[in-house]
Design a protein around this motif. Structure first.
Motif, PDB file in Angstrom:
ATOM      1  N   LEU A  29       1.514  -3.579  -1.670  1.00  0.00           N
ATOM      2  CA  LEU A  29       2.298  -3.423  -0.448  1.00  0.00           C
ATOM      3  C   LEU A  29       3.113  -4.682  -0.160  1.00  0.00           C
ATOM      4  CD1 LEU A  29      -0.371  -1.598   1.693  1.00  0.00           C
ATOM      5  CD2 LEU A  29       1.966  -0.771   1.370  1.00  0.00           C
ATOM      6  N   ALA A  30       2.467  -5.830  -0.250  1.00  0.00           N
ATOM      7  CA  ALA A  30       3.153  -7.093   0.042  1.00  0.00           C
ATOM      8  C   ALA A  30       4.295  -7.336  -0.931  1.00  0.00           C
ATOM      9  CB  ALA A  30       2.157  -8.248   0.004  1.00  0.00           C
ATOM     10  N   SER A  31       4.067  -7.043  -2.207  1.00  0.00           N
ATOM     11  CA  SER A  31       5.096  -7.261  -3.227  1.00  0.00           C
ATOM     12  C   SER A  31       6.300  -6.359  -2.996  1.00  0.00           C
ATOM     13  CB  SER A  31       4.503  -6.998  -4.616  1.00  0.00           C
ATOM     14  OG  SER A  31       5.490  -7.098  -5.616  1.00  0.00           O
ATOM     15  N   PHE A  32       6.060  -5.079  -2.745  1.00  0.00           N
ATOM     16  CA  PHE A  32       7.171  -4.147  -2.561  1.00  0.00           C
ATOM     17  C   PHE A  32       7.926  -4.437  -1.268  1.00  0.00           C
ATOM     18  CE2 PHE A  32       8.728   0.198  -1.261  1.00  0.00           C
ATOM     19  CZ  PHE A  32       9.721   0.273  -2.225  1.00  0.00           C
ATOM     20  N   TYR A  33       7.191  -4.645  -0.196  1.00  0.00           N
ATOM     21  CA  TYR A  33       7.825  -4.900   1.098  1.00  0.00           C
ATOM     22  C   TYR A  33       8.678  -6.173   1.036  1.00  0.00           C
ATOM     23  CZ  TYR A  33       8.344  -5.358   6.164  1.00  0.00           C
ATOM     24  OH  TYR A  33       8.860  -5.463   7.431  1.00  0.00           O
ATOM     25  N   GLY A  34       8.195  -7.165   0.315  1.00  0.00           N
ATOM     26  CA  GLY A  34       8.928  -8.424   0.202  1.00  0.00           C
ATOM     27  C   GLY A  34      10.230  -8.296  -0.568  1.00  0.00           C
ATOM     28  N   ARG A  35      10.380  -7.248  -1.363  1.00  0.00           N
ATOM     29  CA  ARG A  35      11.593  -7.032  -2.149  1.00  0.00           C
ATOM     30  C   ARG A  35      12.674  -6.276  -1.386  1.00  0.00           C
ATOM     31  NH1 ARG A  35      11.226  -7.548  -7.735  1.00  0.00           N
ATOM     32  NH2 ARG A  35       9.155  -8.032  -8.555  1.00  0.00           N
ATOM     33  N   LEU A  36      12.300  -5.631  -0.278  1.00  0.00           N
ATOM     34  CA  LEU A  36      13.248  -4.777   0.427  1.00  0.00           C
ATOM     35  C   LEU A  36      14.323  -5.595   1.123  1.00  0.00           C
ATOM     36  CD1 LEU A  36      10.709  -2.210   1.895  1.00  0.00           C
ATOM     37  CD2 LEU A  36      12.161  -1.951  -0.133  1.00  0.00           C
ATOM     38  N   HIS A  37      15.524  -5.022   1.237  1.00  0.00           N
ATOM     39  CA  HIS A  37      16.655  -5.768   1.797  1.00  0.00           C
ATOM     40  C   HIS A  37      16.749  -5.628   3.310  1.00  0.00           C
ATOM     41  CE1 HIS A  37      18.275  -1.709   1.547  1.00  0.00           C
ATOM     42  NE2 HIS A  37      19.302  -2.061   2.293  1.00  0.00           N
ATOM     43  N   VAL A  38      15.841  -4.849   3.913  1.00  0.00           N
ATOM     44  CA  VAL A  38      15.810  -4.711   5.367  1.00  0.00           C
ATOM     45  C   VAL A  38      14.366  -4.858   5.849  1.00  0.00           C
ATOM     46  CG1 VAL A  38      17.852  -3.234   5.541  1.00  0.00           C
ATOM     47  CG2 VAL A  38      15.602  -2.195   5.168  1.00  0.00           C
ATOM     48  N   GLU A  39      14.198  -5.328   7.078  1.00  0.00           N
ATOM     49  CA  GLU A  39      12.856  -5.442   7.647  1.00  0.00           C
ATOM     50  C   GLU A  39      12.394  -4.122   8.235  1.00  0.00           C
ATOM     51  OE1 GLU A  39      12.432  -8.621  10.390  1.00  0.00           O
ATOM     52  OE2 GLU A  39      12.985 -10.182   8.955  1.00  0.00           O
ATOM     53  N   LYS A  40      13.348  -3.330   8.728  1.00  0.00           N
ATOM     54  CA  LYS A  40      13.033  -2.019   9.277  1.00  0.00           C
ATOM     55  C   LYS A  40      14.020  -0.996   8.718  1.00  0.00           C
ATOM     56  CE  LYS A  40      11.150  -3.645  13.695  1.00  0.00           C
ATOM     57  NZ  LYS A  40      11.275  -3.562  15.177  1.00  0.00           N
ATOM     58  N   GLY A  41      13.511   0.176   8.429  1.00  0.00           N
ATOM     59  CA  GLY A  41      14.374   1.208   7.878  1.00  0.00           C
ATOM     60  C   GLY A  41      13.643   2.531   7.825  1.00  0.00           C
ATOM     61  N   ASP A  60       3.574   0.573  10.984  1.00  0.00           N
ATOM     62  CA  ASP A  60       3.123  -0.584  11.769  1.00  0.00           C
ATOM     63  C   ASP A  60       4.186  -1.666  11.839  1.00  0.00           C
ATOM     64  OD1 ASP A  60       0.712   0.627  12.273  1.00  0.00           O
ATOM     65  OD2 ASP A  60      -0.429  -0.525  10.794  1.00  0.00           O
ATOM     66  N   ARG A  61       5.180  -1.608  10.953  1.00  0.00           N
ATOM     67  CA  ARG A  61       6.264  -2.594  10.943  1.00  0.00           C
ATOM     68  C   ARG A  61       7.568  -2.015  11.465  1.00  0.00           C
ATOM     69  NH1 ARG A  61       2.317  -3.711   8.077  1.00  0.00           N
ATOM     70  NH2 ARG A  61       1.716  -5.837   7.472  1.00  0.00           N
ATOM     71  N   GLY A  62       7.465  -0.905  12.170  1.00  0.00           N
ATOM     72  CA  GLY A  62       8.623  -0.348  12.862  1.00  0.00           C
ATOM     73  C   GLY A  62       9.483   0.596  12.058  1.00  0.00           C
ATOM     74  N   TRP A  63       9.021   1.008  10.878  1.00  0.00           N
ATOM     75  CA  TRP A  63       9.809   1.913  10.053  1.00  0.00           C
ATOM     76  C   TRP A  63       9.641   3.357  10.508  1.00  0.00           C
ATOM     77  CZ3 TRP A  63      12.060   1.155   4.843  1.00  0.00           C
ATOM     78  CH2 TRP A  63      12.305  -0.192   4.560  1.00  0.00           C
ATOM     79  N   ILE A  64      10.656   4.171  10.205  1.00  0.00           N
ATOM     80  CA  ILE A  64      10.556   5.624  10.355  1.00  0.00           C
ATOM     81  C   ILE A  64      10.123   6.175   9.002  1.00  0.00           C
ATOM     82  CG2 ILE A  64      11.843   7.751  10.771  1.00  0.00           C
ATOM     83  CD1 ILE A  64      13.737   6.070  12.533  1.00  0.00           C
ATOM     84  N   ALA A  78      -3.260  13.648   7.767  1.00  0.00           N
ATOM     85  CA  ALA A  78      -2.165  12.741   8.112  1.00  0.00           C
ATOM     86  C   ALA A  78      -1.824  12.843   9.594  1.00  0.00           C
ATOM     87  CB  ALA A  78      -0.934  13.054   7.265  1.00  0.00           C
ATOM     88  N   SER A  79      -1.841  14.053  10.137  1.00  0.00           N
ATOM     89  CA  SER A  79      -1.539  14.221  11.561  1.00  0.00           C
ATOM     90  C   SER A  79      -2.593  13.572  12.432  1.00  0.00           C
ATOM     91  CB  SER A  79      -1.414  15.708  11.904  1.00  0.00           C
ATOM     92  OG  SER A  79      -2.663  16.366  11.796  1.00  0.00           O
ATOM     93  N   LYS A  80      -3.793  13.428  11.887  1.00  0.00           N
ATOM     94  CA  LYS A  80      -4.887  12.775  12.607  1.00  0.00           C
ATOM     95  C   LYS A  80      -4.783  11.259  12.529  1.00  0.00           C
ATOM     96  CE  LYS A  80      -9.947  12.193  12.307  1.00  0.00           C
ATOM     97  NZ  LYS A  80     -11.168  12.639  11.585  1.00  0.00           N
ATOM     98  N   TYR A  81      -4.567  10.740  11.320  1.00  0.00           N
ATOM     99  CA  TYR A  81      -4.581   9.292  11.109  1.00  0.00           C
ATOM    100  C   TYR A  81      -3.223   8.630  11.346  1.00  0.00           C
ATOM    101  CZ  TYR A  81      -9.173   9.977   9.011  1.00  0.00           C
ATOM    102  OH  TYR A  81     -10.485  10.311   8.802  1.00  0.00           O
ATOM    103  N   ILE A  82      -2.135   9.336  11.012  1.00  0.00           N
ATOM    104  CA  ILE A  82      -0.794   8.760  11.120  1.00  0.00           C
ATOM    105  C   ILE A  82       0.085   9.747  11.887  1.00  0.00           C
ATOM    106  CG2 ILE A  82       1.008   7.499   9.883  1.00  0.00           C
ATOM    107  CD1 ILE A  82      -1.672   6.512   9.058  1.00  0.00           C
ATOM    108  N   PRO A  83      -0.181   9.979  13.155  1.00  0.00           N
ATOM    109  CA  PRO A  83       0.597  10.991  13.892  1.00  0.00           C
ATOM    110  C   PRO A  83       2.075  10.639  14.014  1.00  0.00           C
ATOM    111  CG  PRO A  83      -0.788   9.700  15.386  1.00  0.00           C
ATOM    112  CD  PRO A  83      -1.213   9.343  13.998  1.00  0.00           C
ATOM    113  N   GLU A  84       2.412   9.354  13.829  1.00  0.00           N
ATOM    114  CA  GLU A  84       3.815   8.938  13.941  1.00  0.00           C
ATOM    115  C   GLU A  84       4.647   9.368  12.729  1.00  0.00           C
ATOM    116  OE1 GLU A  84       1.189   5.316  15.166  1.00  0.00           O
ATOM    117  OE2 GLU A  84       1.153   6.950  13.690  1.00  0.00           O
TER     118      GLU A  84
END
Length: 203
Positions: A29-41, A60-64, A78-84
């Motif tokens: 997760l850390a490796s992939f997230y660190g490569r992205l060109h945006v902080e939120k998307g 948790d980092r504001g992404w849709i 998923a609807s139980k654990y990650i309703p967003e």
């Protein structure tokens, strides 16, 4: 992917609770997230299951986040654990999106259940769905897991015979490059005593 695989994953949902956190994805997760060109998307997670850990991490980092899965029982979790998370009940090979909809796409432990002859067509879709500079991360099976350079058959996982399919790494990389992707990393990772190839590619 056939109904049998769907039924197996519906069955896995019954034992999901006790297997939560079985695989530590922190470094991935850390490796992939660190490569992205945006902080939120916007993230598309194909084969999202119950939405952990990738959708949870990004939400948790504001992404849709949009999650696609063909197991209705997993999407209930998923609807139980990650309703967003926005969920779509569909086969990842058949779902469609408009071009340039996502800054990131992930297919974790899911692409290798798709017949290898369909992988190139999926990569074309990934490329089309990604925004410019967008990135995809997926898990790919190789000889380290199946015992064969190329494989199309069944392997046991959690006391079930699951379908796996993969080309050789060289053919995989050729498919990605022919699509237009730039391969940023291809790492063999041992997670939960299983070795898979984790590939990050950018548009």
């Amino acid at each position: 992917m056939d109904i049998t695989l769907r039924e197996i994953y519906n069955g896995f949902a019954e034992t999901y609770e006790k297997n939560r956190g079985l695989f530590d994805m922190t470094k991935v997760l850390a490796s992939f997230y660190g490569r992205l060109h945006v902080e939120k998307g916007r993230l598309l997670d194909l084969g999202c299951g119950a939405g952990e850990p990738f959708p949870r991490f990004f939400i948790d980092r504001g992404w849709i986040v949009t999650g696609v899965d063909f197991s209705e029982r997993m999407l209930e979790l998923a609807s139980k654990y990650i309703p967003e998370m926005q969920t779509i009940y569909a086969d990842m090979c058949k779902v469609e999106f408009k071009p340039s909809q996502f800054e990131a796409i992930t297919a974790i432990y899911s692409l290798f259940h798709v017949p290898r002859n369909d992988h190139a067509a999926l990569f074309d879709k990934f490329y089309r769905w990604l925004c410019p500079k967008g990135k995809v991360l997926f898990t790919y099976a190789t000889k380290e897991f199946t015992g064969s350079i190329e494989f199309d058959g069944y392997k046991e996982f959690m006391n079930q015979e699951l379908y796996y399919s993969h080309k050789s790494p060289d053919k995989l990389y050729a498919d990605l490059e022919n699509t237009g992707f730039n391969i940023e990393s291809a790492d063999y990772r041992n997670i939960g005593n299983e070795i898979f190839l984790w590939v990050t590619a950018s548009r």
